[in-house]
Scaffold this active site. Structure first.
Site, PDB file in Angstrom:
ATOM      1  N   ASN A  80     -87.929  29.812 -24.589  1.00  0.00           N
ATOM      2  CA  ASN A  80     -89.343  29.655 -24.234  1.00  0.00           C
ATOM      3  C   ASN A  80     -90.101  29.084 -25.433  1.00  0.00           C
ATOM      4  O   ASN A  80     -89.779  29.372 -26.602  1.00  0.00           O
ATOM      5  CB  ASN A  80     -89.967  30.950 -23.714  1.00  0.00           C
ATOM      6  CG  ASN A  80     -89.824  32.146 -24.628  1.00  0.00           C
ATOM      7  OD1 ASN A  80     -88.896  32.243 -25.417  1.00  0.00           O
ATOM      8  ND2 ASN A  80     -90.747  33.079 -24.520  1.00  0.00           N
ATOM      9  N   ILE A  81     -91.060  28.235 -25.139  1.00  0.00           N
ATOM     10  CA  ILE A  81     -91.825  27.529 -26.168  1.00  0.00           C
ATOM     11  C   ILE A  81     -93.302  27.699 -25.832  1.00  0.00           C
ATOM     12  O   ILE A  81     -93.795  27.083 -24.877  1.00  0.00           O
ATOM     13  CB  ILE A  81     -91.451  26.027 -26.203  1.00  0.00           C
ATOM     14  CG1 ILE A  81     -89.937  25.845 -26.395  1.00  0.00           C
ATOM     15  CG2 ILE A  81     -92.226  25.316 -27.324  1.00  0.00           C
ATOM     16  CD1 ILE A  81     -89.452  24.410 -26.220  1.00  0.00           C
ATOM     17  N   GLU A  82     -93.962  28.574 -26.575  1.00  0.00           N
ATOM     18  CA  GLU A  82     -95.364  28.870 -26.262  1.00  0.00           C
ATOM     19  C   GLU A  82     -96.300  27.931 -27.006  1.00  0.00           C
ATOM     20  O   GLU A  82     -95.868  27.105 -27.824  1.00  0.00           O
ATOM     21  CB  GLU A  82     -95.643  30.341 -26.576  1.00  0.00           C
ATOM     22  CG  GLU A  82     -94.781  31.243 -25.692  1.00  0.00           C
ATOM     23  CD  GLU A  82     -95.042  32.724 -25.858  1.00  0.00           C
ATOM     24  OE1 GLU A  82     -95.730  33.130 -26.821  1.00  0.00           O
ATOM     25  OE2 GLU A  82     -94.537  33.484 -25.005  1.00  0.00           O
ATOM     26  N   CYS A 129     -91.029  27.807 -20.128  1.00  0.00           N
ATOM     27  CA  CYS A 129     -90.024  28.866 -20.022  1.00  0.00           C
ATOM     28  C   CYS A 129     -88.666  28.365 -20.510  1.00  0.00           C
ATOM     29  O   CYS A 129     -88.378  27.159 -20.484  1.00  0.00           O
ATOM     30  CB  CYS A 129     -89.867  29.300 -18.577  1.00  0.00           C
ATOM     31  SG  CYS A 129     -91.245  30.241 -17.909  1.00  0.00           S
ATOM     32  N   GLU A 150     -85.728  28.618 -19.092  1.00  0.00           N
ATOM     33  CA  GLU A 150     -84.924  27.985 -18.042  1.00  0.00           C
ATOM     34  C   GLU A 150     -85.315  26.519 -17.894  1.00  0.00           C
ATOM     35  O   GLU A 150     -84.465  25.636 -17.742  1.00  0.00           O
ATOM     36  CB  GLU A 150     -85.134  28.691 -16.699  1.00  0.00           C
ATOM     37  CG  GLU A 150     -84.730  30.150 -16.687  1.00  0.00           C
ATOM     38  CD  GLU A 150     -85.884  31.086 -17.035  1.00  0.00           C
ATOM     39  OE1 GLU A 150     -86.648  30.787 -17.983  1.00  0.00           O
ATOM     40  OE2 GLU A 150     -86.017  32.128 -16.377  1.00  0.00           O
ATOM     41  N   CYS A 188     -88.910  33.342 -13.534  1.00  0.00           N
ATOM     42  CA  CYS A 188     -90.194  33.314 -12.830  1.00  0.00           C
ATOM     43  C   CYS A 188     -90.101  32.378 -11.618  1.00  0.00           C
ATOM     44  O   CYS A 188     -89.149  31.595 -11.468  1.00  0.00           O
ATOM     45  CB  CYS A 188     -91.310  32.879 -13.776  1.00  0.00           C
ATOM     46  SG  CYS A 188     -91.347  31.102 -14.102  1.00  0.00           S
ATOM     47  N   CYS A 213     -89.739  28.596 -12.363  1.00  0.00           N
ATOM     48  CA  CYS A 213     -88.378  28.215 -12.786  1.00  0.00           C
ATOM     49  C   CYS A 213     -87.414  28.215 -11.603  1.00  0.00           C
ATOM     50  O   CYS A 213     -86.540  27.357 -11.508  1.00  0.00           O
ATOM     51  CB  CYS A 213     -87.881  29.142 -13.888  1.00  0.00           C
ATOM     52  SG  CYS A 213     -88.731  28.843 -15.444  1.00  0.00           S
TER      53      CYS A 213
HETATM   54  N1  THU Z   1     -90.626  33.298 -19.683  1.00  0.00           N
HETATM   55  C1  THU Z   1     -89.489  32.545 -19.634  1.00  0.00           C
HETATM   56  O1  THU Z   1     -89.086  31.901 -20.613  1.00  0.00           O
HETATM   57  N2  THU Z   1     -88.801  32.514 -18.474  1.00  0.00           N
HETATM   58  C2  THU Z   1     -89.193  33.152 -17.334  1.00  0.00           C
HETATM   59  O2  THU Z   1     -88.602  32.937 -16.283  1.00  0.00           O
HETATM   60  C3  THU Z   1     -90.291  34.108 -17.379  1.00  0.00           C
HETATM   61  C4  THU Z   1     -91.132  34.075 -18.593  1.00  0.00           C
HETATM   62  C5  THU Z   1     -91.415  33.282 -20.936  1.00  0.00           C
HETATM   63  C6  THU Z   1     -92.731  32.594 -20.814  1.00  0.00           C
HETATM   64  C7  THU Z   1     -93.501  33.220 -21.942  1.00  0.00           C
HETATM   65  O3  THU Z   1     -93.238  32.497 -23.135  1.00  0.00           O
HETATM   66  C8  THU Z   1     -92.914  34.614 -22.060  1.00  0.00           C
HETATM   67  O4  THU Z   1     -91.695  34.587 -21.340  1.00  0.00           O
HETATM   68  C9  THU Z   1     -93.793  35.714 -21.506  1.00  0.00           C
HETATM   69  O5  THU Z   1     -94.184  35.416 -20.210  1.00  0.00           O
END
Ligand code: THU
Length: 140
Positions: free
Chosen positions: A46-48, A57, A59, A94, A97
């Site tokens: 995940n890359i915020e 996300c 995935e 999620c 994804c």
């Molecule tokens: N996140 C994912 O990388 N994959 C998912 O399917 C659900 C959520 C990440 C997004 C965000 O950076 C962190 O989890 C919290 O929501």
């Protein structure tokens, strides 16, 4: 159905992806690894983002890496995640994804492996996680 040894390899790769998680805001670290039909593995994390909405996300990072390298024949994805410094969670993909994966796969064949470790995992078909889905054939 992918073999046990491939599942473990995929989970290990997902943990490698998780090491690169950029999640300073949620501090929820996610890794993914997607397996292609020719045996390649693409990892993702995940890359915020400070502006929040552009965050990606794990995935989808893995899918984008694979598709942009010309690979879109997928067999399975492993996902690992959890709050920083805590025990791994079952980090279910999620909804966004699930839909992104659905674009490229047959939902009743593609497998989603959600893992806390190489030995503690659950496996689902995408059909189970995203029943009655909307896909490319709907526009065909
Ligand atoms: N996140 C994912 O990388 N994959 C998912 O399917 C659900 C959520 C990440 C997004 C965000 O950076 C962190 O989890 C919290 O929501």
């Amino acid at each position: 159905m992918i073999e046990e040894k491939d599942i473990k390899r995929l989970i290990r790769s997902a943990f490698e992806g998780q090491e690169r998680s950029y999640s300073p805001y949620s501090k929820y670290r996610v890794g993914a690894a997607i397996l292609t039909a020719d045996g390649r593995i693409f990892t993702g994390c995940n890359i915020e983002n400070a502006a929040f909405t552009p965050g990606d996300c794990a995935e989808r990072t893995a899918v984008c890496k694979a598709v942009s390298e010309g690979c879109k024949d997928f067999e399975a994805i492993a996902v690992v995640g959890g709050a920083s410094g805590k025990a791994p969670d079952m980090a279910y993909p999620c909804g966004v994804c699930r839909q992104v994966l659905r674009e490229f796969v047959e939902p009743d064949k593609f497998e989603v492996i959600v893992a806390r470790s190489e030995d503690d995992y659950e496996r689902y078909t995408l059909e189970e996680l995203l029943p009655k889905s909307f896909g490319p054939a709907n526009l065909g």
